[in-house]
Design a protein around this motif. Structure first.
Motif, PDB file in Angstrom:
ATOM      1  N   LEU A 141     105.798  -4.891 -29.612  1.00 22.84           N
ATOM      2  CA  LEU A 141     104.713  -5.074 -30.536  1.00 22.84           C
ATOM      3  C   LEU A 141     105.223  -6.488 -31.251  1.00 22.84           C
ATOM      4  CD1 LEU A 141     101.799  -4.521 -31.682  1.00 22.84           C
ATOM      5  CD2 LEU A 141     103.157  -2.949 -33.349  1.00 22.84           C
ATOM      6  N   LEU A 142     104.495  -7.581 -30.774  1.00 26.06           N
ATOM      7  CA  LEU A 142     104.988  -8.782 -31.342  1.00 26.06           C
ATOM      8  C   LEU A 142     104.184  -9.191 -32.581  1.00 26.06           C
ATOM      9  CD1 LEU A 142     106.697 -11.368 -31.235  1.00 26.06           C
ATOM     10  CD2 LEU A 142     105.399 -12.196 -29.466  1.00 26.06           C
ATOM     11  N   VAL A 143     104.639  -9.474 -33.704  1.00 23.85           N
ATOM     12  CA  VAL A 143     103.729  -9.591 -34.802  1.00 23.85           C
ATOM     13  C   VAL A 143     103.997 -10.807 -35.758  1.00 23.85           C
ATOM     14  CG1 VAL A 143     103.495  -8.749 -37.355  1.00 23.85           C
ATOM     15  CG2 VAL A 143     103.946  -7.180 -35.437  1.00 23.85           C
ATOM     16  N   GLY A 144     102.948 -11.709 -35.747  1.00 26.85           N
ATOM     17  CA  GLY A 144     102.995 -12.901 -36.625  1.00 26.85           C
ATOM     18  C   GLY A 144     102.447 -12.468 -37.949  1.00 26.85           C
ATOM     19  N   SER A 145     103.168 -12.568 -39.056  1.00 28.07           N
ATOM     20  CA  SER A 145     102.808 -12.112 -40.364  1.00 28.07           C
ATOM     21  C   SER A 145     102.618 -13.134 -41.291  1.00 28.07           C
ATOM     22  CB  SER A 145     103.742 -11.133 -40.699  1.00 28.07           C
ATOM     23  OG  SER A 145     104.785 -11.327 -40.972  1.00 28.07           O
ATOM     24  N   ILE A 146     101.616 -13.236 -42.096  1.00 30.06           N
ATOM     25  CA  ILE A 146     101.418 -14.391 -43.036  1.00 30.06           C
ATOM     26  C   ILE A 146     102.289 -14.085 -44.270  1.00 30.06           C
ATOM     27  CG2 ILE A 146      99.022 -14.535 -42.257  1.00 30.06           C
ATOM     28  CD1 ILE A 146      98.158 -13.574 -45.148  1.00 30.06           C
ATOM     29  N   GLY A 155     101.348 -10.214 -45.681  1.00 34.15           N
ATOM     30  CA  GLY A 155     101.272  -9.819 -44.419  1.00 34.15           C
ATOM     31  C   GLY A 155     101.982  -8.807 -43.915  1.00 34.15           C
ATOM     32  N   ALA A 156     103.176  -8.460 -44.315  1.00 30.28           N
ATOM     33  CA  ALA A 156     104.097  -7.600 -43.902  1.00 30.28           C
ATOM     34  C   ALA A 156     103.505  -6.209 -44.568  1.00 30.28           C
ATOM     35  CB  ALA A 156     105.613  -7.578 -44.528  1.00 30.28           C
ATOM     36  N   THR A 157     102.885  -6.526 -45.933  1.00 31.64           N
ATOM     37  CA  THR A 157     102.151  -5.334 -46.922  1.00 31.64           C
ATOM     38  C   THR A 157     100.926  -4.862 -46.050  1.00 31.64           C
ATOM     39  OG1 THR A 157     102.870  -6.460 -48.809  1.00 31.64           O
ATOM     40  CG2 THR A 157     101.010  -4.898 -48.870  1.00 31.64           C
ATOM     41  N   ARG A 158     100.218  -5.728 -45.232  1.00 26.33           N
ATOM     42  CA  ARG A 158      99.194  -5.314 -44.540  1.00 26.33           C
ATOM     43  C   ARG A 158      99.417  -4.611 -43.145  1.00 26.33           C
ATOM     44  NH1 ARG A 158      93.890  -6.340 -44.939  1.00 26.33           N
ATOM     45  NH2 ARG A 158      92.841  -6.268 -42.938  1.00 26.33           N
ATOM     46  N   PHE A 159     100.576  -5.118 -42.682  1.00 27.07           N
ATOM     47  CA  PHE A 159     101.023  -4.485 -41.187  1.00 27.07           C
ATOM     48  C   PHE A 159     101.303  -2.954 -41.635  1.00 27.07           C
ATOM     49  CE2 PHE A 159     104.591  -3.968 -38.253  1.00 27.07           C
ATOM     50  CZ  PHE A 159     103.753  -4.062 -36.920  1.00 27.07           C
ATOM     51  N   ARG A 160     102.091  -2.630 -42.481  1.00 30.77           N
ATOM     52  CA  ARG A 160     102.245  -1.260 -42.683  1.00 30.77           C
ATOM     53  C   ARG A 160     101.430  -0.341 -42.403  1.00 30.77           C
ATOM     54  NH1 ARG A 160     107.474   0.789 -45.492  1.00 30.77           N
ATOM     55  NH2 ARG A 160     106.979   2.949 -45.076  1.00 30.77           N
ATOM     56  N   PRO A 161     100.369  -0.354 -43.134  1.00 32.14           N
ATOM     57  CA  PRO A 161      99.255   0.589 -43.044  1.00 32.14           C
ATOM     58  C   PRO A 161      98.625   0.541 -41.881  1.00 32.14           C
ATOM     59  CG  PRO A 161      98.611  -1.071 -44.770  1.00 32.14           C
ATOM     60  CD  PRO A 161     100.089  -1.194 -44.356  1.00 32.14           C
ATOM     61  N   ARG A 346     109.178  -4.546 -47.224  1.00 34.79           N
ATOM     62  CA  ARG A 346     107.955  -3.767 -47.258  1.00 34.79           C
ATOM     63  C   ARG A 346     108.285  -2.447 -46.088  1.00 34.79           C
ATOM     64  NH1 ARG A 346     107.095  -5.737 -51.422  1.00 34.79           N
ATOM     65  NH2 ARG A 346     105.426  -6.783 -51.762  1.00 34.79           N
ATOM     66  N   TYR A 347     109.234  -2.675 -45.539  1.00 30.43           N
ATOM     67  CA  TYR A 347     109.141  -1.790 -43.939  1.00 30.43           C
ATOM     68  C   TYR A 347     110.082  -0.662 -44.257  1.00 30.43           C
ATOM     69  CZ  TYR A 347     106.625  -5.736 -41.856  1.00 30.43           C
ATOM     70  OH  TYR A 347     105.902  -6.842 -41.382  1.00 30.43           O
ATOM     71  N   SER A 348     110.721  -0.205 -45.340  1.00 30.86           N
ATOM     72  CA  SER A 348     111.560   0.752 -45.344  1.00 30.86           C
ATOM     73  C   SER A 348     111.212   1.967 -44.921  1.00 30.86           C
ATOM     74  CB  SER A 348     112.091   0.784 -46.826  1.00 30.86           C
ATOM     75  OG  SER A 348     113.332   0.350 -47.125  1.00 30.86           O
ATOM     76  N   GLY A 349     111.633   2.711 -43.950  1.00 30.59           N
ATOM     77  CA  GLY A 349     110.868   3.910 -43.351  1.00 30.59           C
ATOM     78  C   GLY A 349     110.074   3.834 -42.672  1.00 30.59           C
ATOM     79  N   LEU A 350     109.590   2.437 -42.064  1.00 31.99           N
ATOM     80  CA  LEU A 350     108.307   2.349 -41.162  1.00 31.99           C
ATOM     81  C   LEU A 350     109.148   2.523 -39.592  1.00 31.99           C
ATOM     82  CD1 LEU A 350     105.391   1.805 -41.036  1.00 31.99           C
ATOM     83  CD2 LEU A 350     106.173  -0.716 -40.637  1.00 31.99           C
ATOM     84  N   ALA A 351     110.348   2.327 -39.653  1.00 32.29           N
ATOM     85  CA  ALA A 351     110.805   2.418 -38.180  1.00 32.29           C
ATOM     86  C   ALA A 351     112.250   3.293 -38.158  1.00 32.29           C
ATOM     87  CB  ALA A 351     111.183   1.132 -37.583  1.00 32.29           C
ATOM     88  N   GLU A 352     112.555   3.815 -37.019  1.00 27.02           N
ATOM     89  CA  GLU A 352     113.809   4.374 -36.947  1.00 27.02           C
ATOM     90  C   GLU A 352     115.123   3.604 -37.391  1.00 27.02           C
ATOM     91  OE1 GLU A 352     115.331   7.667 -36.049  1.00 27.02           O
ATOM     92  OE2 GLU A 352     112.992   8.044 -36.303  1.00 27.02           O
ATOM     93  N   GLU A 353     115.084   2.332 -37.043  1.00 30.15           N
ATOM     94  CA  GLU A 353     115.838   1.286 -37.353  1.00 30.15           C
ATOM     95  C   GLU A 353     115.288  -0.045 -37.516  1.00 30.15           C
ATOM     96  OE1 GLU A 353     119.700   1.216 -34.774  1.00 30.15           O
ATOM     97  OE2 GLU A 353     118.144   2.336 -33.679  1.00 30.15           O
TER      98      GLU A 353
END
Ligand code: ZN
Length: 391
Positions: A141-146, A155-161, A346-353
């Motif tokens: 999943l390739l993400v371009g975040s604002i 952008g990261a705040t939005r990607f998480r939910p 913004r991504y703590s806990g969102l992924a295994e690593e």
């Protein structure tokens, strides 16, 4: 992979201005409206052309979408590469900011280093894989975040939910930033507050008729200095060390002959793993109010996170995790922690690593000239190819 092809892929992105609107100015606007809109739409089209099965433009703010592209893999692993699409200001640049020229072995222009290099290289790799009929091992999943450079990591705040809504389980999440190929596995968080003391104005010939708001701030400053000292004495539980506290701004007073009725300071408190931003904010307010002889207000200066906190907690990933070790081994570098903020907060806990990683040095970012060297692009292409293991 051919260095010039990689350089062209990065230059193509540098030529599309995407100055963060909070960093804009006349020089940026000569080249079109500020913001990430143009580059996001360009990326959506590019993702589509290099084999994405799903491309999403996710409007975070009017005209400023995040962009997501899904490239199916051969296994059930899911990895994410997050690259912020905004850049800092160009007003102080001594070089043409957006010509994306390739000269003396480097690509030049705003964003070349921070952080369009990683997006450009990934696009070149995906193009080549698509052409050769290859697929990555994990789904990418390739993400371009604002809005990474200013405005509160929106952008990261939005990607998480969005990830949570889609019910995605992410195995590895790589956040692109210049780290000199060192996997960064920890970052401090930041609680930023303003403290204002409220006194009573009077003629300075009759101070007895007023209440001096600057005098009232003096014990608050001393209390914060003592708090910083106390924090230094607390041994850090991780490589990030101890929390710190700095007063970074002060203002107050309205005239040479007026007893000031207000004084404000800005205080930055860097937090470490295990510290809760909400509790830290309450502690800071208690310190200020206990020290201040007159009424004072304490407000948080950062936008509240989606879970209602005044800031994100520190991010920390164990250095012996698979992704950290893979990147260190592949690059011949040592894992490290970093003092600057990134989307990873913004991504703590969102992924295994979760790891922050990329070519070039943060010390060269945001300057009057900006460049990424072609050997770094080649090295990055090798690392990302090993990561995705296309066949
Ligand atoms: Zn950056």
């Amino acid at each position: 992979m051919d260095g010039l092809a990689l350089a062209e892929a990065v230059a193509e992105l540098v030529r599309i201005p995407s100055v963060n609107p909070l960093h804009t100015g006349p020089k940026a606007e000569e080249h079109g409206p500020p913001g990430e809109g143009a580059v996001a739409h360009h990326l959506a089209e590019r993702f589509d052309r290099c084999g994405a099965v799903e491309v999403v433009l996710d409007e975070v703010l009017p005209g400023r979408p995040n962009v997501y592209g899904r490239f199916p893999g051969r296994s059930d692993q899911l990895v994410v590469l997050d690259v912020h699409t905004d850049t800092v200001a160009v007003e102080h640049m001594t070089d043409p900011p957006f010509d994306g020229r390739i000269e003396h072995g480097s690509v030049w222009g705003r964003g070349a280093l921070d952080s369009k290099a990683t997006m450009g290289v990934m696009l070149a790799l995906l193009d080549a894989m698509h052409r050769d009929g290859l697929r990555p091992d994990p789904t990418l999943l390739l993400v371009g975040s604002i809005s990474e450079e200013a405005g509160g990591l929106l952008g990261a705040t939005r990607f998480r939910p969005w990830v949570e809504q889609q019910g995605l389980r992410i195995d590895q999440l790589l956040v692109a930033e210049p780290t000199e190929f060192r996997p960064v596995h920890g970052l401090k968080g930041l609680v930023l507050i303003e403290v204002t003391t409220r006194g009573v104005a009077a003629h300075s010939a009759r101070p007895d008729l007023g209440v001096n708001a600057i005098d009232a701030m003096t014990p608050v400053l001393a209390a914060f200095a003592a708090e910083h000292e106390r924090l230094q004495a607390v041994p850090g539980a991780t490589e990030l060390g101890s929390g710190t506290l700095s007063v970074t701004r002060i203002s107050g007073g309205s005239g040479g002959n007026v007893i000031p009725d207000r004084c404000s300071i800005t205080v930055g408190r860097r937090i470490v793993p295990g510290e809760d931003p909400g509790e830290v904010l309450n502690e800071l307010a208690a310190i200020a109010c206990a020290a201040c002889p007159i009424p004072c207000d304490v407000v948080s200066l950062l936008p509240t996170t989606p879970d209602g906190k005044p800031a994100s907690p520190a991010f920390y990933q164990r250095p012996d995790s698979r992704l950290v070790q893979f990147l260190a081994r592949t690059c011949g570098t040592e894992p490290t922690v970093a003092p600057f903020g990134t989307n990873a907060l913004r991504y703590s806990g969102l992924a295994e690593e979760l790891v922050v990683f990329g070519p070039g040095s943060i010390e060269h970012a945001h300057q009057a000239t900006e460049r990424i060297d072609i050997p770094d692009l080649r090295r990055l292409a090798d690392v990302l190819t090993s990561w995705l293991a296309p066949s």
